[in-house]
Structure formats: structure tokens, C-alpha cells
Design a protein around this motif. Structure first.
Motif, PDB file in Angstrom:
ATOM      1  N   ILE A   4       2.683 -22.897  28.210  1.00  0.00           N
ATOM      2  CA  ILE A   4       2.635 -22.611  29.642  1.00  0.00           C
ATOM      3  C   ILE A   4       1.536 -21.597  29.921  1.00  0.00           C
ATOM      4  CG2 ILE A   4       3.922 -21.718  31.608  1.00  0.00           C
ATOM      5  CD1 ILE A   4       6.507 -22.569  30.176  1.00  0.00           C
ATOM      6  N   VAL A   5       0.662 -21.918  30.863  1.00  0.00           N
ATOM      7  CA  VAL A   5      -0.366 -20.984  31.296  1.00  0.00           C
ATOM      8  C   VAL A   5       0.011 -20.483  32.684  1.00  0.00           C
ATOM      9  CG1 VAL A   5      -1.847 -22.882  32.139  1.00  0.00           C
ATOM     10  CG2 VAL A   5      -2.835 -20.613  31.705  1.00  0.00           C
ATOM     11  N   VAL A   6      -0.003 -19.164  32.848  1.00  0.00           N
ATOM     12  CA  VAL A   6       0.428 -18.535  34.091  1.00  0.00           C
ATOM     13  C   VAL A   6      -0.771 -17.860  34.746  1.00  0.00           C
ATOM     14  CG1 VAL A   6       1.992 -16.886  35.165  1.00  0.00           C
ATOM     15  CG2 VAL A   6       2.714 -18.122  33.103  1.00  0.00           C
ATOM     16  N   PHE A   7      -1.164 -18.364  35.915  1.00  0.00           N
ATOM     17  CA  PHE A   7      -2.235 -17.748  36.694  1.00  0.00           C
ATOM     18  C   PHE A   7      -1.628 -16.697  37.619  1.00  0.00           C
ATOM     19  CE2 PHE A   7      -3.938 -21.849  35.449  1.00  0.00           C
ATOM     20  CZ  PHE A   7      -5.226 -21.515  35.039  1.00  0.00           C
ATOM     21  N   GLY A   8      -2.275 -15.535  37.686  1.00  0.00           N
ATOM     22  CA  GLY A   8      -1.700 -14.436  38.453  1.00  0.00           C
ATOM     23  C   GLY A   8      -0.625 -13.714  37.674  1.00  0.00           C
ATOM     24  N   ALA A   9      -0.776 -13.663  36.364  1.00  0.00           N
ATOM     25  CA  ALA A   9       0.269 -13.131  35.491  1.00  0.00           C
ATOM     26  C   ALA A   9       0.490 -11.635  35.646  1.00  0.00           C
ATOM     27  CB  ALA A   9      -0.064 -13.457  34.029  1.00  0.00           C
ATOM     28  N   GLY A  10      -0.435 -10.927  36.286  1.00  0.00           N
ATOM     29  CA  GLY A  10      -0.269  -9.491  36.458  1.00  0.00           C
ATOM     30  C   GLY A  10       0.496  -9.101  37.697  1.00  0.00           C
ATOM     31  N   GLY A  25      11.184 -18.673  24.408  1.00  0.00           N
ATOM     32  CA  GLY A  25      10.517 -19.198  23.231  1.00  0.00           C
ATOM     33  C   GLY A  25       9.308 -20.062  23.486  1.00  0.00           C
ATOM     34  N   HIS A  26       8.821 -20.092  24.724  1.00  0.00           N
ATOM     35  CA  HIS A  26       7.632 -20.882  25.022  1.00  0.00           C
ATOM     36  C   HIS A  26       6.370 -20.150  24.581  1.00  0.00           C
ATOM     37  CE1 HIS A  26       9.951 -23.838  27.190  1.00  0.00           C
ATOM     38  NE2 HIS A  26      10.451 -22.895  27.979  1.00  0.00           N
ATOM     39  N   GLU A  27       5.323 -20.914  24.353  1.00  0.00           N
ATOM     40  CA  GLU A  27       4.006 -20.349  24.057  1.00  0.00           C
ATOM     41  C   GLU A  27       3.327 -20.077  25.394  1.00  0.00           C
ATOM     42  OE1 GLU A  27      -0.076 -22.103  22.196  1.00  0.00           O
ATOM     43  OE2 GLU A  27       1.770 -22.499  21.080  1.00  0.00           O
ATOM     44  N   VAL A  28       3.054 -18.819  25.685  1.00  0.00           N
ATOM     45  CA  VAL A  28       2.616 -18.419  27.018  1.00  0.00           C
ATOM     46  C   VAL A  28       1.220 -17.807  26.973  1.00  0.00           C
ATOM     47  CG1 VAL A  28       3.138 -17.020  29.048  1.00  0.00           C
ATOM     48  CG2 VAL A  28       5.011 -17.971  27.686  1.00  0.00           C
ATOM     49  N   THR A  29       0.368 -18.264  27.879  1.00  0.00           N
ATOM     50  CA  THR A  29      -0.927 -17.632  28.111  1.00  0.00           C
ATOM     51  C   THR A  29      -0.897 -17.010  29.501  1.00  0.00           C
ATOM     52  OG1 THR A  29      -2.137 -19.168  26.695  1.00  0.00           O
ATOM     53  CG2 THR A  29      -3.407 -17.985  28.360  1.00  0.00           C
ATOM     54  N   ALA A  30      -1.149 -15.712  29.567  1.00  0.00           N
ATOM     55  CA  ALA A  30      -1.143 -14.967  30.822  1.00  0.00           C
ATOM     56  C   ALA A  30      -2.578 -14.772  31.286  1.00  0.00           C
ATOM     57  CB  ALA A  30      -0.453 -13.627  30.632  1.00  0.00           C
ATOM     58  N   VAL A  31      -2.915 -15.301  32.462  1.00  0.00           N
ATOM     59  CA  VAL A  31      -4.275 -15.203  32.985  1.00  0.00           C
ATOM     60  C   VAL A  31      -4.321 -14.105  34.045  1.00  0.00           C
ATOM     61  CG1 VAL A  31      -6.190 -16.438  34.058  1.00  0.00           C
ATOM     62  CG2 VAL A  31      -4.576 -17.669  32.579  1.00  0.00           C
ATOM     63  N   VAL A  32      -5.195 -13.123  33.836  1.00  0.00           N
ATOM     64  CA  VAL A  32      -5.370 -12.006  34.766  1.00  0.00           C
ATOM     65  C   VAL A  32      -6.855 -11.766  34.973  1.00  0.00           C
ATOM     66  CG1 VAL A  32      -3.186 -10.867  34.185  1.00  0.00           C
ATOM     67  CG2 VAL A  32      -5.236 -10.366  32.849  1.00  0.00           C
ATOM     68  N   ARG A  33      -7.188 -11.073  36.047  1.00  0.00           N
ATOM     69  CA  ARG A  33      -8.596 -10.755  36.275  1.00  0.00           C
ATOM     70  C   ARG A  33      -9.082  -9.671  35.322  1.00  0.00           C
ATOM     71  NH1 ARG A  33      -9.785  -9.294  42.188  1.00  0.00           N
ATOM     72  NH2 ARG A  33      -7.616  -8.630  42.272  1.00  0.00           N
ATOM     73  N   SER A  34      -8.208  -8.736  34.970  1.00  0.00           N
ATOM     74  CA  SER A  34      -8.578  -7.654  34.057  1.00  0.00           C
ATOM     75  C   SER A  34      -7.463  -7.438  33.058  1.00  0.00           C
ATOM     76  CB  SER A  34      -8.842  -6.355  34.829  1.00  0.00           C
ATOM     77  OG  SER A  34      -8.967  -5.251  33.949  1.00  0.00           O
ATOM     78  N   ALA A  35      -7.709  -7.761  31.796  1.00  0.00           N
ATOM     79  CA  ALA A  35      -6.690  -7.581  30.764  1.00  0.00           C
ATOM     80  C   ALA A  35      -6.361  -6.105  30.573  1.00  0.00           C
ATOM     81  CB  ALA A  35      -7.172  -8.196  29.453  1.00  0.00           C
ATOM     82  N   ALA A  63      -6.708 -23.190  30.850  1.00  0.00           N
ATOM     83  CA  ALA A  63      -5.654 -24.204  30.816  1.00  0.00           C
ATOM     84  C   ALA A  63      -5.721 -25.111  29.592  1.00  0.00           C
ATOM     85  CB  ALA A  63      -5.732 -25.066  32.074  1.00  0.00           C
ATOM     86  N   GLN A  64      -6.845 -25.163  28.930  1.00  0.00           N
ATOM     87  CA  GLN A  64      -7.025 -26.082  27.807  1.00  0.00           C
ATOM     88  C   GLN A  64      -5.906 -25.916  26.776  1.00  0.00           C
ATOM     89  OE1 GLN A  64      -9.695 -28.312  27.822  1.00  0.00           O
ATOM     90  NE2 GLN A  64      -8.554 -29.304  26.183  1.00  0.00           N
ATOM     91  N   GLY A  65      -5.293 -27.053  26.405  1.00  0.00           N
ATOM     92  CA  GLY A  65      -4.277 -27.031  25.364  1.00  0.00           C
ATOM     93  C   GLY A  65      -2.870 -26.716  25.833  1.00  0.00           C
ATOM     94  N   GLU A  94      -9.391 -29.252  37.818  1.00  0.00           N
ATOM     95  CA  GLU A  94      -9.599 -28.930  36.415  1.00  0.00           C
ATOM     96  C   GLU A  94      -8.367 -29.043  35.520  1.00  0.00           C
ATOM     97  OE1 GLU A  94     -12.647 -28.539  35.304  1.00  0.00           O
ATOM     98  OE2 GLU A  94     -13.298 -28.831  37.379  1.00  0.00           O
ATOM     99  N   LEU A  95      -7.166 -28.952  36.074  1.00  0.00           N
ATOM    100  CA  LEU A  95      -5.989 -28.985  35.203  1.00  0.00           C
ATOM    101  C   LEU A  95      -5.878 -30.304  34.443  1.00  0.00           C
ATOM    102  CD1 LEU A  95      -3.172 -27.205  37.263  1.00  0.00           C
ATOM    103  CD2 LEU A  95      -4.490 -26.298  35.341  1.00  0.00           C
ATOM    104  N   ALA A  96      -6.010 -31.415  35.171  1.00  0.00           N
ATOM    105  CA  ALA A  96      -5.883 -32.707  34.497  1.00  0.00           C
ATOM    106  C   ALA A  96      -6.969 -32.894  33.440  1.00  0.00           C
ATOM    107  CB  ALA A  96      -5.932 -33.844  35.520  1.00  0.00           C
ATOM    108  N   LYS A  97      -8.182 -32.423  33.750  1.00  0.00           N
ATOM    109  CA  LYS A  97      -9.259 -32.513  32.765  1.00  0.00           C
ATOM    110  C   LYS A  97      -8.922 -31.738  31.500  1.00  0.00           C
ATOM    111  CE  LYS A  97     -12.976 -32.875  36.218  1.00  0.00           C
ATOM    112  NZ  LYS A  97     -14.185 -32.195  36.734  1.00  0.00           N
ATOM    113  N   ALA A  98      -8.176 -30.667  31.652  1.00  0.00           N
ATOM    114  CA  ALA A  98      -7.785 -29.830  30.512  1.00  0.00           C
ATOM    115  C   ALA A  98      -6.534 -30.363  29.819  1.00  0.00           C
ATOM    116  CB  ALA A  98      -7.544 -28.397  30.975  1.00  0.00           C
ATOM    117  N   GLY A  99      -5.994 -31.462  30.324  1.00  0.00           N
ATOM    118  CA  GLY A  99      -4.804 -32.047  29.708  1.00  0.00           C
ATOM    119  C   GLY A  99      -3.497 -31.540  30.270  1.00  0.00           C
ATOM    120  N   VAL A 100      -3.560 -30.772  31.364  1.00  0.00           N
ATOM    121  CA  VAL A 100      -2.357 -30.237  31.999  1.00  0.00           C
ATOM    122  C   VAL A 100      -1.977 -31.154  33.155  1.00  0.00           C
ATOM    123  CG1 VAL A 100      -1.326 -28.267  33.179  1.00  0.00           C
ATOM    124  CG2 VAL A 100      -3.026 -27.890  31.384  1.00  0.00           C
ATOM    125  N   ARG A 101      -0.798 -31.732  33.098  1.00  0.00           N
ATOM    126  CA  ARG A 101      -0.390 -32.707  34.111  1.00  0.00           C
ATOM    127  C   ARG A 101       0.631 -32.166  35.102  1.00  0.00           C
ATOM    128  NH1 ARG A 101      -4.224 -36.590  34.069  1.00  0.00           N
ATOM    129  NH2 ARG A 101      -4.786 -37.122  31.920  1.00  0.00           N
TER     130      ARG A 101
END
Length: 212
Positions: A4-10, A25-35, A63-65, A94-101
Motif C-alpha cells: 500500500i502506498v499512502v500519499f499525504g502520509a504526514g 502487517g501490510h507493506e507500506v510506503t509513506a509518501v511525504v513532501r519532506s521526509a 506507486a511502482q510495485g 500514472e497509477l495504472a501505468k505503475a501497476g496499481v489498479r
């Protein structure tokens, strides 16, 4: 387990979604403007990346993967229609191109109907500044509804109140239709609903209400 990729994770909703998804237990990617501004997000094996949801290349890279994207981003320093329009176009493109449906997004309660065909923002006396911000979410919804079938999306819309950022997680909520809901609701339980839809796609290409 889902990726799961989360945009606006902050943000207030995003932080809760990241914690809820990682806790399951999910594999999570947190997307933020500034880590650097969000050092606590990386707990529990969460991957933190910098990105801009309005930029197509940034969305595609983040979103890739992944299996599912969750959109919780808000910007107060950019005109609402400009921000949500750009963000939604980037996600659709871009989500579908990255394989996210699958896309699960947070809506705004002012777009729910108080009577058939009448949204809360269209009622007499509705504040102009709140209407301007709400129209950004309206643009988002219009773009999603006009998109083709490659992206399966749902917009979960809480009541038109200030959500409680301190209330504990109850794990319970109700899903309604496009009509306005009332009463208090928490970010913690909104996150439960969002992750539930990320795990099991129960609603497709529609806005639904979520409340306590």
C-alpha cells in the motif's frame, strides 16, 4: 499482505492510515513532501519516500510495485481546485501505468447531499471560503467519475465536522450512500475504513459516506 502506498502520509489522516496498515502487517510506503519533517513515520518497517502527488513522474515512481494507493493529501497553500485537479489527473494517469489498479481516497462531507440533488455546499448561506475549498474535492470527484475503467476507485467521505485527532480507535464505522451524515467521527476510525477498502474492495467507482 498488500503493498500500500499512502500519499499525504504526514497529515492527520495519512499518519493514521500508515499506522493502521502497518499494524495489520501490510507493506507500506509513506509518501511525504519532506521526509525530515516526519521522522516517526518510518517505525514498524514503513518505507518513507519524498514525492509530490501533483507530479506525474513522482506519482509513478512512488506507486511502482504496489497493489493499492490511498490518497489523503491536502494543501492549504495552493488553490483547492488547482491542487486536487492536478493531483487527481496525476493519479489517474500514472497509477495504472505503475501497476496499481485500486485507489482509495478521502472525500469531504460538504459534498454529501442534504436532499436529493442538493449538496451541503449548495445550501443557502454556506460559507464562501469553505465552498472554495470544497470545490477542489468536487473537481477530484468529477475527474474520477469521468475516467475510464482502468482504475478502480472509491472516495470515502466523513461527516462535515472537524474530525477528532485524539479519540481512540474503536474499529467500527458505518458506510452510507451519498447523503450527509452527522455526529462526531475520528481520524483513527476513518483510517480503519480506508484500510478496509484497501484490503477488500467493497465499493467501486463511487463516493460513499463513512461515519460512526
Amino acid at each position: 499482505m498488500s503493498r500500500i502506498v499512502v500519499f499525504g502520509a504526514g497529515g492527520r489522516a495519512g499518519r493514521r492510515v500508515v499506522a493502521e496498515a502497518a499494524g495489520r502487517g501490510h507493506e507500506v510506503t509513506a509518501v511525504v513532501r519532506s521526509a525530515a519533517a516526519h521522522p516517526g513515520l518510518a517505525a514498524g518497517g514503513v518505507r518513507v519516500v519524498e514525492g509530490d502527488v501533483t507530479d506525474e513522474g513522482s506519482v509513478a515512481a512512488a506507486a511502482q510495485g504496489h497493489d493499492v494507493a490511498v490518497q489523503t493529501t491536502a494543501r492549504m497553500d495552493v488553490p483547492s481546485e488547482e491542487f486536487y485537479g492536478a493531483a487527481t489527473r496525476a493519479l489517474i494517469g500514472e497509477l495504472a501505468k505503475a501497476g496499481v489498479r485500486r485507489l482509495v481516497a478521502v472525500g469531504i462531507g460538504t459534498l454529501l447531499e442534504v436532499s436529493p440533488g442538493v449538496r451541503l455546499i449548495d445550501t443557502p448561506g454556506f460559507p464562501a471560503d469553505a465552498r472554495a475549498f470544497s470545490l477542489g474535492h468536487a473537481a477530484e470527484l468529477d475527474l474520477l467519475q469521468g475516467s475510464d475503467g482502468d482504475l478502480d476507485w472509491v472516495v470515502l467521505t466523513p461527516p462535515p465536522v472537524v474530525l477528532d485527532d485524539e479519540a481512540p480507535r474503536t474499529g467500527t464505522y458505518r458506510i452510507g450512500d451519498g447523503r450527509v451524515t452527522e455526529g462526531p467521527f475520528s481520524y483513527a476510525d476513518l483510517a480503519v475504513a480506508l484500510v478496509d477498502e484497501a484490503e477488500h474492495a467493497r465499493h467501486h467507482r463511487v463516493q460513499v459516506s463513512v461515519s460512526s
